[in-house]
Enzyme design. Sequence first.
Site, PDB file in Angstrom:
ATOM      1  N   GLU A 280      42.160  78.079  44.165  1.00 54.19           N
ATOM      2  CA  GLU A 280      41.911  78.506  42.932  1.00 54.19           C
ATOM      3  C   GLU A 280      40.430  77.671  42.328  1.00 54.19           C
ATOM      4  O   GLU A 280      39.764  77.878  41.848  1.00 54.19           O
ATOM      5  CB  GLU A 280      42.842  78.870  42.018  1.00 54.19           C
ATOM      6  CG  GLU A 280      43.754  79.907  42.424  1.00 54.19           C
ATOM      7  CD  GLU A 280      44.957  80.173  41.814  1.00 54.19           C
ATOM      8  OE1 GLU A 280      45.773  79.089  41.620  1.00 54.19           O
ATOM      9  OE2 GLU A 280      45.105  81.248  40.868  1.00 54.19           O
TER      10      GLU A 280
ATOM     11  N   GLU B 224      51.510  81.662  46.999  1.00 55.91           N
ATOM     12  CA  GLU B 224      52.494  81.717  45.870  1.00 55.91           C
ATOM     13  C   GLU B 224      53.425  82.684  45.961  1.00 55.91           C
ATOM     14  O   GLU B 224      54.449  82.594  45.491  1.00 55.91           O
ATOM     15  CB  GLU B 224      51.421  82.216  44.592  1.00 55.91           C
ATOM     16  CG  GLU B 224      50.636  80.865  44.062  1.00 55.91           C
ATOM     17  CD  GLU B 224      49.387  80.903  44.534  1.00 55.91           C
ATOM     18  OE1 GLU B 224      49.176  81.103  45.627  1.00 55.91           O
ATOM     19  OE2 GLU B 224      48.437  80.070  44.046  1.00 55.91           O
TER      20      GLU B 224
HETATM   21  N1  T1G Z   1      53.883  70.662  45.263  1.00 58.67           N
HETATM   22  C1  T1G Z   1      54.663  69.527  45.170  1.00 58.67           C
HETATM   23  N2  T1G Z   1      54.933  69.023  46.449  1.00 58.67           N
HETATM   24  C2  T1G Z   1      54.261  69.569  47.547  1.00 58.67           C
HETATM   25  C3  T1G Z   1      53.610  70.649  47.426  1.00 58.67           C
HETATM   26  C4  T1G Z   1      53.179  71.261  46.329  1.00 58.67           C
HETATM   27  N3  T1G Z   1      52.336  72.281  46.040  1.00 58.67           N
HETATM   28  N4  T1G Z   1      53.115  70.963  48.773  1.00 58.67           N
HETATM   29  C5  T1G Z   1      53.670  69.974  49.796  1.00 58.67           C
HETATM   30  N5  T1G Z   1      54.482  69.332  48.833  1.00 58.67           N
HETATM   31  C6  T1G Z   1      55.261  68.017  49.452  1.00 58.67           C
HETATM   32  C7  T1G Z   1      56.492  68.567  50.253  1.00 58.67           C
HETATM   33  O1  T1G Z   1      57.486  68.714  49.433  1.00 58.67           O
HETATM   34  C8  T1G Z   1      56.528  67.242  51.238  1.00 58.67           C
HETATM   35  O2  T1G Z   1      57.242  66.384  50.199  1.00 58.67           O
HETATM   36  C9  T1G Z   1      55.006  66.634  51.237  1.00 58.67           C
HETATM   37  O3  T1G Z   1      54.419  67.114  50.180  1.00 58.67           O
HETATM   38  C10 T1G Z   1      54.572  67.210  52.427  1.00 58.67           C
HETATM   39  O4  T1G Z   1      54.418  68.668  52.750  1.00 58.67           O
HETATM   40  C11 T1G Z   1      48.783  78.158  39.720  1.00 58.67           C
HETATM   41  C12 T1G Z   1      51.131  77.967  40.648  1.00 58.67           C
HETATM   42  C13 T1G Z   1      50.320  72.437  52.077  1.00 58.67           C
HETATM   43  C14 T1G Z   1      50.898  73.798  54.254  1.00 58.67           C
HETATM   44  O5  T1G Z   1      52.844  76.990  48.133  1.00 58.67           O
HETATM   45  O6  T1G Z   1      52.746  74.904  52.224  1.00 58.67           O
HETATM   46  O7  T1G Z   1      49.370  76.806  43.279  1.00 58.67           O
HETATM   47  O8  T1G Z   1      59.364  65.955  51.740  1.00 58.67           O
HETATM   48  O9  T1G Z   1      56.005  68.616  54.852  1.00 58.67           O
HETATM   49  O10 T1G Z   1      53.798  70.266  56.793  1.00 58.67           O
HETATM   50  O11 T1G Z   1      48.299  79.650  41.348  1.00 58.67           O
HETATM   51  O12 T1G Z   1      53.052  71.597  52.100  1.00 58.67           O
HETATM   52  O13 T1G Z   1      57.460  64.487  51.988  1.00 58.67           O
HETATM   53  O14 T1G Z   1      59.078  64.543  50.064  1.00 58.67           O
HETATM   54  O15 T1G Z   1      54.886  70.892  53.645  1.00 58.67           O
HETATM   55  O16 T1G Z   1      51.475  69.159  56.420  1.00 58.67           O
HETATM   56  C15 T1G Z   1      51.047  76.985  45.894  1.00 58.67           C
HETATM   57  C16 T1G Z   1      53.037  74.551  49.269  1.00 58.67           C
HETATM   58  C17 T1G Z   1      51.863  76.220  44.840  1.00 58.67           C
HETATM   59  C18 T1G Z   1      51.787  75.256  49.135  1.00 58.67           C
HETATM   60  C19 T1G Z   1      51.275  71.306  54.109  1.00 58.67           C
HETATM   61  N6  T1G Z   1      50.950  76.137  46.999  1.00 58.67           N
HETATM   62  N7  T1G Z   1      52.866  73.467  50.408  1.00 58.67           N
HETATM   63  O17 T1G Z   1      52.251  71.295  55.109  1.00 58.67           O
HETATM   64  O18 T1G Z   1      53.471  69.072  54.638  1.00 58.67           O
HETATM   65  S1  T1G Z   1      52.071  77.204  43.445  1.00 58.67           S
HETATM   66  C20 T1G Z   1      52.027  76.204  48.077  1.00 58.67           C
HETATM   67  C21 T1G Z   1      52.940  73.933  51.956  1.00 58.67           C
HETATM   68  C22 T1G Z   1      50.317  77.326  42.697  1.00 58.67           C
HETATM   69  C23 T1G Z   1      48.566  78.152  41.261  1.00 58.67           C
HETATM   70  C24 T1G Z   1      50.099  78.230  41.641  1.00 58.67           C
HETATM   71  C25 T1G Z   1      52.626  72.767  52.783  1.00 58.67           C
HETATM   72  C26 T1G Z   1      51.301  72.780  53.281  1.00 58.67           C
HETATM   73  P1  T1G Z   1      58.313  65.454  51.170  1.00 58.67           P
HETATM   74  P2  T1G Z   1      54.915  69.166  53.971  1.00 58.67           P
HETATM   75  P3  T1G Z   1      52.631  69.823  55.875  1.00 58.67           P
END
Ligand code: T1G
Length: 700
Positions: free
Chosen positions: A106, A126
Site C-alpha cells: 500500500e 491481510e
Molecule cells: N508484523 C509484525 N511482525 C512480523 C510481520 C508483521 N507484518 N511479518 C513478519 N513478522 C515477524 C515474524 O513474526 C517473525 O518474527 C519475523 O518477522 C520473520 O518473519 C494496513 C493492516 C513477509 C512473507 O500479513 O507473511 O499490513 O518469529 O519468519 O519467512 O492494510 O513474515 O522472528 O520473532 O515470517 O521471511 C499484512 C506477514 C499485515 C505479512 C516473510 N502483512 N508476514 O516471511 O519471515 S496487516 C502480512 C509474512 C497490514 C494494512 C494491513 C512473512 C513474510 P520472529 P517470518 P519470512
Amino acid sequence: MVDSVVSQKTVSNVSVVSMANAPVNALSKALRVGLIDAVNKAISDTEIEAIVITSDLPLFSAGADISEFSGGDLSPMLPEVLALIENSPKPIVAAVNGGAFGGGLELALACHYRVTTEKNKVGLPEVHLGILPGAGGTQRLPRLVPAATALQMIVSGAPTPVKVLNDMFIKITTPESLLDAAVDVAQQAIGEVIPATSKIEIAMTEQLATVFAQTEAHTAAKARGFFAPAKCIDAVKAAFELPFNEGLKREGELFMQCMNTPQARAQQHFFFAERAAASIPSIAKDTKARDIQQVAIIGAGTMGGGIAMNFANAGIPVRMLELEQAALDKGLAVIRKNYENSAKKGKLTQEQVEQRMSLLQGTTEYSDLSEADLVIEAVFEKMSVKKQVFEALDKVCKDGAILATNTSTLDVDEIAACTSRPQDVIGLHFFSPANVMKLLEIVRGEKTADDVIKTSMKLAKTIRKVGVLVGVCFGFVGNRMIEVYGRESGRLVLEGATPERIDKIIYDFGLPMGPFTMGDMAGLDIGYFVRQSRKAFIEHDPSYCTVADELVEAGRVGLKVGKGVYLYEQGSRTPIPDPSVIEIAQRRAKELGIEQRQISDQEILERCIYPLINEGFEILKEGIAQRASDIDVIYVYGYGFPVHRGGPMQYAEEIGLQEIADKMQHYHDSLGEYGKHWFKPSDLLVELAQSKQALATYKK
Ligand code: T1G
C-alpha cells in the site's frame, strides 16, 4: 539523517529514504514516524526535487506491525503516512527491492511511480489475518491493475509475481540497477504532472459487475465459514462505485467490521503461533545442527513414499529400503506417478520430475544405509516390527546418524532403548499424505540429544513443513486428542445421533469433514488396531467405539473397500448413509443399557470438541506440548481445524475457559458412569479458568 529505522541520503537532487526496521520493515509506529519525518524533510529541502523510498533489508516491507493490533496509541496511522506521500508536491518513487506485503505494498501504491526487480513478488495478505487491506490497497490497486487481478490478489492474499503486475511498475529491472533506475525515474519526473494513484478514474461496468458476481459466488464456496473474503470483495467494489475518498471511507468501515471479529483474533493469533512453534527455549541458541546430506527411508509404502518425496523435492538424495524388490519397484512407481500427475497439472516440468526421480535410489540391503545422515522408518505400526528395524539400523548406520521413527502413537523411548544410541533417536511423525500435509510432529525422547532436535526442526523448514516439538505419550499431541474426539462421536451414535448428522455439525463448525467421513477415508482398521493394542485403557468401557469395531470385524473398513460407516458406489467418494449401521448402534445400545434420546446439535458439537480441548489442557499440564499455541498449530495443519477459529486452544479462550470447564462438569454429572469416567475437567483448565490467566502466558 539516520535514526534506528529510517536512513536518508542525497543522490544529486534526489532524497533516498531507506527503511531499516529489522527484520521485515514492519510498519511500526517508529517506522511510520520515521517516514513522515524523512518525507517532510525532503519536501522542505529546496535542494531536493524528487524522492525515492526503498529498503535496506531484504524485504521492502511486510506491512503493518501485526503485534500492534492488540491496541495502544497507534498514531500516526498508516493512511496518514500514505496521504502525505501521495499529496507530496515532489514526485516520489518506490524502489521495491524485495517483497512488499500488506501495508508495504500500500505504501508503494501511494507513491507516484514504482520500480522493482524482475523476480520479486508482492501481495495483500491481510485476508489471512481475518481482515482486508486497510490503508487504501482496495482503492488504489484496482486503479493500477485490471479489476480481476486486484480482486484475485486481495481475496486470495497470495503473493503475486511482479511480471503479472507490470501495469503498476514503470520499470522492472535487476537488483543491482534498481536504485539507479529509481533515481533516474525520479529525476525524469521532475517538472512533470505528478500522477497520484487516487486521481485515476475507474467505474463499474456491466462486464465488471459480472466479474464481481462470479468472484462472490466462487468465494462463498471456497472460503466456507470465513468472514473477511466477502468484505474484501465489497471493498474493491466500492473503488468502482464511489469517488476515491468515499471509497477509502468504505474500506475503513469494512476493515473495522473485520478487525472486531473472533475470526480476525483467531487468524492473527495463528500467524504468531505458527512462528512461535519454531522456538525451543530449553535448547541453547548456539546448538549446532547436524549436516544432513543423505536421507534413507525404511519402507516404500504410502507413508515412506510420501516422506521420500519431501526430501527429493528439497533436492536431498534419498535411499529407500524395502526387503522385497517388488515392493521397492511398486513404491518408486507410485512416486513417479505422483510426480507425473503434478506435471500434468502444470505444477512441475518433466525435467523437474526426472530430476527428483534421480534423487530417489532403492535398495534391499541395510548395508547400503551406512552413509545416511538421517534414517526415517515408516514401517507397519507395530512395536515389535519397529524394534527389529532399529536393531538393524543400530548395526549398520554410521556414528552420528539420526534414527527417526514415523510412528503416530507408539513410545519413542521404548524404540530408542533397543539401540545403543538413544541420544540419536527421535520421532518424526508425518501426516498422511506425507508429501502434502504441512505438519511434522517432532517427538523428543527422554534421551534425544539437543542437536538432534535442532537438526529436526531445521529440516522441517528445509522440506517446507511446520515442525512442532512434542513429548512422548500415547499419540503425542494430535492423535492423543483426536482419540477422545473419535470416542465421543462413536458414543453419540450409541445414544441416538446418526453419523451423518454428527458429520454435518462438525463440517458446519469448519472442519473439512466429520469424524465418520474421516474414519472411512483413513480406514477404520487403523483405529481398530490401535484400540486392540490399548485394550487395558478402555476395558472398563464396553461402549468405546463398539460400532466401529463391529464394522471392522465385518470387513467394513471404509472407503478403500466401498463400505465402512457409510456405503460408497464404485469409484465414488460420496458417503451414503447405511441404515444397517443405525441398527447395529441400536442393538449395541440396548445390550449395553444405553438409553437412546434426542440430542441437540449444541450438545453434539460440545461433546466432540470440548473433550478434545480438555485433553489439550492435560497435555499442557504434562509438558507434552511446549505451549498452548503449539497445540493450535498441530490441529490446524494436521487435522484441518478451521484457522478462522485459531485452533482448539484459541477457540477455548474465545468461548471462555470457565464455560468449557462448566460444560465438562455438566457432562461429567449427567452422563452416568460414562460421564464420570471420561468428562473430568482437567485441573489445569479449572485452574486457568479461575485465575483468568491468559493461555499464552502459561508455562509448565
Ligand atoms: N508484523 C509484525 N511482525 C512480523 C510481520 C508483521 N507484518 N511479518 C513478519 N513478522 C515477524 C515474524 O513474526 C517473525 O518474527 C519475523 O518477522 C520473520 O518473519 C494496513 C493492516 C513477509 C512473507 O500479513 O507473511 O499490513 O518469529 O519468519 O519467512 O492494510 O513474515 O522472528 O520473532 O515470517 O521471511 C499484512 C506477514 C499485515 C505479512 C516473510 N502483512 N508476514 O516471511 O519471515 S496487516 C502480512 C509474512 C497490514 C494494512 C494491513 C512473512 C513474510 P520472529 P517470518 P519470512
